[in-house]
Write an enzyme that holds these catalytic residues in place. Structure first.
Site, mmCIF file in Angstrom:
data_model
loop_
_atom_site.group_PDB
_atom_site.id
_atom_site.type_symbol
_atom_site.label_atom_id
_atom_site.label_comp_id
_atom_site.label_asym_id
_atom_site.label_seq_id
_atom_site.Cartn_x
_atom_site.Cartn_y
_atom_site.Cartn_z
ATOM 1 N N TRP A 17 0.812 -1.217 0.000
ATOM 2 C CA TRP A 17 0.000 0.000 0.000
ATOM 3 C C TRP A 17 0.847 1.269 0.000
ATOM 4 C CZ3 TRP A 17 -4.387 0.160 -2.105
ATOM 5 C CH2 TRP A 17 -5.199 -0.966 -2.099
ATOM 6 N N CYS A 150 -10.930 -12.203 -1.859
ATOM 7 C CA CYS A 150 -10.819 -13.402 -1.013
ATOM 8 C C CYS A 150 -9.752 -14.338 -1.557
ATOM 9 C CB CYS A 150 -12.175 -14.119 -0.978
ATOM 10 S SG CYS A 150 -12.207 -15.515 0.160
ATOM 11 N N ARG A 159 1.343 -13.035 -0.642
ATOM 12 C CA ARG A 159 1.306 -11.839 -1.478
ATOM 13 C C ARG A 159 0.461 -12.018 -2.739
ATOM 14 N NH1 ARG A 159 2.702 -8.347 2.239
ATOM 15 N NH2 ARG A 159 2.761 -6.788 0.578
ATOM 16 N N ALA A 161 -2.826 -11.266 -2.683
ATOM 17 C CA ALA A 161 -3.795 -10.153 -2.672
ATOM 18 C C ALA A 161 -3.278 -8.960 -3.504
ATOM 19 C CB ALA A 161 -4.131 -9.748 -1.237
ATOM 20 N N LEU A 443 -21.695 -3.163 -0.025
ATOM 21 C CA LEU A 443 -22.319 -4.389 0.488
ATOM 22 C C LEU A 443 -21.311 -5.291 1.188
ATOM 23 C CD1 LEU A 443 -24.432 -5.033 -2.701
ATOM 24 C CD2 LEU A 443 -25.202 -4.000 -0.553
HETATM 25 S S1 NHW Z 1 -12.742 -6.241 2.705
HETATM 26 C C1 NHW Z 1 -12.719 -7.982 2.769
HETATM 27 C C2 NHW Z 1 -11.409 -8.549 2.395
HETATM 28 N N1 NHW Z 1 -11.468 -10.006 2.460
HETATM 29 C C3 NHW Z 1 -11.316 -10.716 3.595
HETATM 30 O O1 NHW Z 1 -11.068 -10.199 4.648
HETATM 31 C C4 NHW Z 1 -11.542 -12.203 3.436
HETATM 32 C C5 NHW Z 1 -10.629 -13.022 4.288
HETATM 33 N N2 NHW Z 1 -9.252 -12.684 4.026
HETATM 34 C C6 NHW Z 1 -8.608 -12.997 2.885
HETATM 35 O O2 NHW Z 1 -9.140 -13.606 1.969
HETATM 36 C C7 NHW Z 1 -13.842 -5.918 1.281
HETATM 37 C C8 NHW Z 1 -7.152 -12.533 2.772
HETATM 38 O O3 NHW Z 1 -6.677 -12.285 4.062
HETATM 39 C C9 NHW Z 1 -6.992 -11.269 1.898
HETATM 40 C C10 NHW Z 1 -5.524 -10.816 1.973
HETATM 41 C C11 NHW Z 1 -7.316 -11.595 0.453
HETATM 42 C C12 NHW Z 1 -7.860 -10.110 2.389
HETATM 43 N N3 NHW Z 1 -7.944 -4.908 1.460
HETATM 44 O O4 NHW Z 1 -1.801 -11.794 -0.132
HETATM 45 P P1 NHW Z 1 -1.273 -11.228 1.115
HETATM 46 C C13 NHW Z 1 -13.033 -5.985 0.034
HETATM 47 O O5 NHW Z 1 -13.064 -6.992 -0.647
HETATM 48 C C14 NHW Z 1 -3.038 -6.221 2.216
HETATM 49 C C15 NHW Z 1 -6.839 -4.442 0.859
HETATM 50 O O6 NHW Z 1 -0.005 -11.791 1.599
HETATM 51 P P2 NHW Z 1 -3.519 -12.396 2.499
HETATM 52 C C16 NHW Z 1 -12.228 -4.765 -0.353
HETATM 53 C C17 NHW Z 1 -2.092 -6.218 3.398
HETATM 54 O O7 NHW Z 1 -2.168 -4.999 4.101
HETATM 55 N N4 NHW Z 1 -5.596 -4.890 1.163
HETATM 56 O O8 NHW Z 1 -2.363 -11.294 2.277
HETATM 57 C C18 NHW Z 1 -10.950 -5.119 -1.074
HETATM 58 C C19 NHW Z 1 -0.779 -6.445 2.694
HETATM 59 O O9 NHW Z 1 -0.328 -5.247 2.089
HETATM 60 P P3 NHW Z 1 0.839 -4.383 2.820
HETATM 61 C C20 NHW Z 1 -5.493 -5.855 2.101
HETATM 62 O O10 NHW Z 1 -3.948 -12.313 3.890
HETATM 63 C C21 NHW Z 1 -10.201 -3.867 -1.453
HETATM 64 C C22 NHW Z 1 -1.141 -7.404 1.583
HETATM 65 O O11 NHW Z 1 -2.563 -7.289 1.402
HETATM 66 C C23 NHW Z 1 -6.605 -6.379 2.753
HETATM 67 O O12 NHW Z 1 -3.095 -13.709 1.971
HETATM 68 C C24 NHW Z 1 -8.929 -4.174 -2.220
HETATM 69 C C25 NHW Z 1 -0.827 -8.837 1.971
HETATM 70 O O13 NHW Z 1 -1.153 -9.658 0.908
HETATM 71 C C26 NHW Z 1 -7.877 -5.854 2.398
HETATM 72 N N5 NHW Z 1 -9.013 -6.268 2.971
HETATM 73 O O14 NHW Z 1 -4.712 -11.854 1.558
HETATM 74 C C27 NHW Z 1 -8.236 -2.920 -2.642
HETATM 75 N N6 NHW Z 1 -6.200 -7.312 3.614
HETATM 76 O O15 NHW Z 1 0.891 -3.094 2.062
HETATM 77 C C28 NHW Z 1 -8.857 -2.329 -3.915
HETATM 78 C C29 NHW Z 1 -4.868 -7.361 3.514
HETATM 79 O O16 NHW Z 1 0.407 -4.215 4.232
HETATM 80 C C30 NHW Z 1 -8.064 -1.128 -4.427
HETATM 81 N N7 NHW Z 1 -4.416 -6.497 2.615
HETATM 82 O O17 NHW Z 1 2.094 -5.173 2.705
HETATM 83 C C31 NHW Z 1 -8.686 -0.522 -5.728
HETATM 84 C C32 NHW Z 1 -8.419 -1.364 -6.923
HETATM 85 C C33 NHW Z 1 -9.200 -0.865 -8.186
HETATM 86 C C34 NHW Z 1 -8.689 0.445 -8.659
HETATM 87 C C35 NHW Z 1 -9.448 0.877 -9.891
HETATM 88 C C36 NHW Z 1 -9.040 2.248 -10.415
#
Ligand code: NHW
Length: 443
Positions: A17, A150, A159, A161, A443
């Site tokens: 980020w 997810c 990494r 995500a 949502l």
């Molecule tokens: S929030 C719900 C997110 N999902 C969950 O919590 C489900 C359960 N968790 C997972 O599946 C609503 C994993 O833990 C996820 C991370 C996939 C969350 N948003 O792959 P690594 C949404 O869907 C950063 C953004 O190793 P992981 C909104 C974290 O800070 N970033 O982690 C989504 C780190 O970065 P850093 C998140 O645990 C918005 C990096 O990911 C995050 O295996 C997306 C680590 O990656 C989150 N919720 O997978 C952004 N959680 O900088 C959209 C963790 O700290 C941006 N991280 O090193 C806009 C894009 C479009 C632009 C268009 C112009």
């Protein structure tokens, strides 16, 4: 006080980020002007090839209309999506809900991005974007809303995500959109607003049994049930489910109401029809129809009058006969301008993890609401009554918009999680906003 990230919630370094066009914690709050963070780009400059995945995975587009593919996304989320801190509950978005949430007018199939295992074809990760007209400090910002990110539990912390986020960004940029809005429970650089969830018990016994809530000191179960009991029927005259012919009126009311908030969404009529027309177990919308209210009042007056002795009836309801000509019989042609208020909620159950008796928590979430002349507290009391009647266990609402005005009075209790709002590639002056300045619901 506003729920803003405390020092302990903020990591020292965000490897991903810190490299993205988002407001950073180090940014000075003063001198901020509204606008994009990145220098403007053209679609021609956007990378044409998908980002590289680890060699055992491939990108896919998920066809949410296909019953098998929506089931695959459902199953991934059902098993791996957001849980509470104690891993007692996990969001359980239904397939029908996902079809609604992912296919508003103008949706793009290539923004429903999946990752599959080569060979087995198993879906192991997902991220989605949908188009939305955002308004930030009054400025229209064409954007996407990102949701349902997810990664399979077994593939966490590798990494993946950041790759998913970069890939959806690329696909959105390829269509000439450069901004996004998203929410998360985690603190990332840098929230435009921090909100809290509040919960209103509808079925306190079950909520206590699944340990969603606990019996308060010196309260018995019987007294708790009595405390949260709601009336059998709603009180606002003219309240009825929204119908297709209400769309224009609801659009006007909604956009008019939302214009007062610093960060909000603007809806076209097609979008209102999509997001608000009732769908069982997906979204419920009720409108207050002033014409219907009038008819109900007249009917009540005339039935009261009939109960009076002859002669007294005429005196009690002098105007009922003259005005009923455009009343009772004409409900099907009710003019759209008679809609004065709107209240809506969506259905998002959670799985109850590892409980012997209960496996699902039925939750309604407050969606967009326009009180108009109806007191907001009364309108929300009716929403609670309707939700209780439909068998929901709990009604959840954020503290955004004017919600602080009714939460305590209607016996909502504050939850323990915060919900942070973010913008991608958009700097907004005077942030973080206070929740009452926020008019955006994802949502
Ligand atoms: S929030 C719900 C997110 N999902 C969950 O919590 C489900 C359960 N968790 C997972 O599946 C609503 C994993 O833990 C996820 C991370 C996939 C969350 N948003 O792959 P690594 C949404 O869907 C950063 C953004 O190793 P992981 C909104 C974290 O800070 N970033 O982690 C989504 C780190 O970065 P850093 C998140 O645990 C918005 C990096 O990911 C995050 O295996 C997306 C680590 O990656 C989150 N919720 O997978 C952004 N959680 O900088 C959209 C963790 O700290 C941006 N991280 O090193 C806009 C894009 C479009 C632009 C268009 C112009």
């Amino acid at each position: 006080p506003v729920a803003q990230p405390s020092r302990k919630d903020i990591k020292d370094k965000y490897a991903f980020w810190g490299s993205q066009p988002v407001m950073q914690f180090s940014d000075e709050a003063k001198d901020v002007e509204d606008g994009p963070i990145d220098a403007p780009k053209t679609v021609e400059e956007v990378r044409k090839e998908p980002y590289t995945l680890p060699s055992s995975f491939v990108w896919c587009e998920c066809n949410i209309n296909d019953p098998h593919e929506v089931q695959e996304v459902y199953t991934l989320l059902h098993n791996n999506y957001v849980e509470d801190d104690d891993a007692m509950f996990r969001f359980n978005y239904s397939p029908e809900f996902l079809q609604w949430a992912l296919q508003p007018p103008g949706y793009q199939r290539d923004w429903h991005v999946g990752v599959r295992v080569k060979g087995s074809n198993k879906l192991v990760a997902f991220i989605s974007g949908i188009p939305a007209s955002i308004r930030a400090n009054g400025k229209p910002v064409p954007a996407v809303e990102i949701n349902f990110l997810c990664v399979l539990k077994k593939l966490r912390s590798k990494r993946l995500a950041p790759v998913l986020i970069k890939e959806i960004t690329r696909r959105v940029n390829l269509r000439g959109i450069w901004q996004a809005a998203y929410t998360a429970g985690v603190v990332l650089p840098r929230p435009v607003c921090g909100c809290r969830y509040w919960h209103r018990s509808l079925n306190p016994k079950k909520l206590i049994e699944v340990r969603f809530s606990s019996l308060q000191p010196r309260m018995t179960m019987a007294r708790t049930i009595k405390l949260y009991r709601l009336p059998a029927s709603t009180t606002t005259p003219g309240l009825r489910p929204m119908e297709a012919h209400d769309t224009a009126a609801v659009t006007e009311l909604l956009n008019g109401h939302l214009a007062q908030f610093k960060l909000t969404q603007h809806f076209s009529e097609d979008e209102v029809a999509h997001w608000f027309l009732p769908q069982p177990l997906v979204v419920d919308t009720y409108v207050v129809d002033s014409q219907l209210a009038q008819q109900q009042q007249q009917q009540q007056q005339s039935s009261e009058a009939q109960q009076l002795p002859a002669g007294a009836a005429d005196a009690a309801a002098p105007s009922s006969s003259s005005s009923s000509s455009n009343g009772a019989g004409s409900s099907s042609s009710s003019s759209s301008s008679s809609i004065v208020s709107v209240v809506s909620f969506y259905t998002l159950p959670s799985s109850v993890l590892g409980h012997e008796e209960h496996n699902e928590l039925r939750a309604a979430y407050m969606f967009y609401t326009v009180p108009g002349p109806t007191p907001l507290t009364q309108l929300m009391q009716d929403a609670l009554t309707l939700a209780a009647g439909k068998g929901y266990d709990v009604f959840n609402a954020l503290d955004l918009m004017d919600n602080a005005s009714f939460l305590k009075e209607l016996k909502f209790g504050i939850g323990d999680g915060a919900l942070q709002y973010y913008l991608y590639n958009w700097r907004m002056a005077n942030t973080p906003l206070q929740p009452k300045e926020l008019g955006l619901i994802l949502l």
